[in-house]
Design a protein around this motif. Sequence first.
Motif, PDB file in Angstrom:
ATOM      1  N   ASN A 169      -2.197  -2.041   5.896  1.00 16.50           N
ATOM      2  CA  ASN A 169      -1.275  -2.326   4.686  1.00 16.50           C
ATOM      3  C   ASN A 169      -1.227  -3.817   4.453  1.00 16.50           C
ATOM      4  O   ASN A 169      -0.628  -4.426   3.443  1.00 16.50           O
ATOM      5  CB  ASN A 169       0.214  -1.777   4.586  1.00 16.50           C
ATOM      6  N   LEU A 170      -2.140  -4.567   5.062  1.00 14.22           N
ATOM      7  CA  LEU A 170      -2.185  -6.105   4.579  1.00 14.22           C
ATOM      8  C   LEU A 170      -3.629  -6.643   4.481  1.00 14.22           C
ATOM      9  O   LEU A 170      -4.618  -6.179   5.452  1.00 14.22           O
ATOM     10  CB  LEU A 170      -1.584  -7.007   5.853  1.00 14.22           C
ATOM     11  N   ILE A 171      -3.935  -7.265   3.423  1.00 12.66           N
ATOM     12  CA  ILE A 171      -5.211  -7.832   3.287  1.00 12.66           C
ATOM     13  C   ILE A 171      -5.039  -9.423   3.475  1.00 12.66           C
ATOM     14  O   ILE A 171      -4.273 -10.127   2.898  1.00 12.66           O
ATOM     15  CB  ILE A 171      -5.746  -7.441   1.902  1.00 12.66           C
ATOM     16  N   ASP A 172      -5.838  -9.874   4.477  1.00 12.40           N
ATOM     17  CA  ASP A 172      -5.809 -11.441   4.695  1.00 12.40           C
ATOM     18  C   ASP A 172      -6.975 -12.137   4.176  1.00 12.40           C
ATOM     19  O   ASP A 172      -8.060 -11.815   4.507  1.00 12.40           O
ATOM     20  CB  ASP A 172      -5.695 -11.668   6.185  1.00 12.40           C
TER      21      ASP A 172
ATOM     22  N   GLY B  21       2.293  -0.629  -1.681  1.00  8.27           N
ATOM     23  CA  GLY B  21       2.406  -0.820  -0.414  1.00  8.27           C
ATOM     24  C   GLY B  21       1.238  -1.788   0.481  1.00  8.27           C
ATOM     25  O   GLY B  21       1.754  -2.235   1.346  1.00  8.27           O
ATOM     26  N   VAL B  22       0.305  -1.894  -0.122  1.00  7.84           N
ATOM     27  CA  VAL B  22      -0.742  -2.992   0.359  1.00  7.84           C
ATOM     28  C   VAL B  22      -0.603  -4.089  -0.244  1.00  7.84           C
ATOM     29  O   VAL B  22      -0.567  -4.408  -1.335  1.00  7.84           O
ATOM     30  CB  VAL B  22      -2.246  -2.289  -0.002  1.00  7.84           C
TER      31      VAL B  22
ATOM     32  N   THR C  55       0.662 -20.672   0.976  1.00  3.11           N
ATOM     33  CA  THR C  55       0.477 -19.207   1.183  1.00  3.11           C
ATOM     34  C   THR C  55       1.373 -18.191   0.286  1.00  3.11           C
ATOM     35  O   THR C  55       2.466 -18.419   0.214  1.00  3.11           O
ATOM     36  CB  THR C  55       0.545 -18.856   2.604  1.00  3.11           C
ATOM     37  N   PHE C  56       0.670 -17.248  -0.249  1.00  2.00           N
ATOM     38  CA  PHE C  56       1.495 -16.276  -1.298  1.00  2.00           C
ATOM     39  C   PHE C  56       1.005 -14.839  -0.853  1.00  2.00           C
ATOM     40  O   PHE C  56       0.003 -14.580  -0.445  1.00  2.00           O
ATOM     41  CB  PHE C  56       0.787 -16.807  -2.895  1.00  2.00           C
ATOM     42  N   HIS C  57       2.221 -13.962  -1.343  1.00  2.00           N
ATOM     43  CA  HIS C  57       1.478 -12.655  -0.996  1.00  2.00           C
ATOM     44  C   HIS C  57       2.312 -11.914  -2.345  1.00  2.00           C
ATOM     45  O   HIS C  57       3.382 -12.201  -2.739  1.00  2.00           O
ATOM     46  CB  HIS C  57       2.313 -12.153   0.283  1.00  2.00           C
ATOM     47  N   ALA C  58       1.685 -10.504  -2.677  1.00  2.00           N
ATOM     48  CA  ALA C  58       2.110  -9.721  -3.664  1.00  2.00           C
ATOM     49  C   ALA C  58       1.250  -8.463  -3.225  1.00  2.00           C
ATOM     50  O   ALA C  58       0.536  -8.415  -2.505  1.00  2.00           O
ATOM     51  CB  ALA C  58       1.565 -10.197  -4.924  1.00  2.00           C
ATOM     52  N   GLN C  59       1.748  -7.545  -3.903  1.00  2.00           N
ATOM     53  CA  GLN C  59       0.997  -5.912  -4.166  1.00  2.00           C
ATOM     54  C   GLN C  59      -0.468  -6.590  -4.418  1.00  2.00           C
ATOM     55  O   GLN C  59      -0.854  -7.040  -5.310  1.00  2.00           O
ATOM     56  CB  GLN C  59       1.429  -5.324  -5.113  1.00  2.00           C
ATOM     57  N   ALA C  60      -1.474  -5.754  -3.531  1.00  2.00           N
ATOM     58  CA  ALA C  60      -2.704  -5.978  -3.825  1.00  2.00           C
ATOM     59  C   ALA C  60      -3.427  -5.342  -5.090  1.00  2.00           C
ATOM     60  O   ALA C  60      -2.922  -3.820  -5.135  1.00  2.00           O
ATOM     61  CB  ALA C  60      -3.712  -5.320  -2.666  1.00  2.00           C
TER      62      ALA C  60
END
Length: 130
Positions: A3-6, A76-77, A65-70
Motif C-alpha cells: 500500500n506504499l509506493i516510495d 488506499g495505495v 516529502t509529500f504523500h497522497a493517494q497514488a
Amino acid sequence: MNNLIDKIAWIHLDNNKILSTRSRGKNAYYLPGGKREPGETDLDTLIREELSITIIPATATHLGTFHAQAHGHADGVTVWMTCYTAEHHGVPTPGNEIEEITWLTYADRNRVSPVDQLIFDHLHQTNQLP
C-alpha cells in the motif's frame, strides 16, 4: 498488496515553470524521478532517473516529502514522494518509458498526479512556482 509506493523526484524549475514528464499510456504528468529499488539511498535513486542527464549529487538539496493517494492505483495505495533539487549536466531527453517532457506552470496543476499537485501547491506557496 503493498500500500506504499516510495518515490524520489527531481524538482527542476526554470523561467517560472517546472519540468514534468508523461509516461507511455498515461494521461497525467509526473515529476521526473522513480521508485526506490531495494537498498538504494535517496541519492542512488535520484541519479538513476531516466532523462539522459547527469545529476550532480553534491548539489542535491532536499525540498520536502509529500504523500497522497497514488494516481491510477486502488484506493488506499499511497505514494510518498521525496523531492530534491539538484544541478545537472545535459539536456533532458525522453527515455525508456518516458514519452513526453514538458514545462508546466502552476496553472497546469490539474494535469498532474495528486502528489504532484501537493508539490505544485508547496512551490506556489513558497513563490518558487508563481
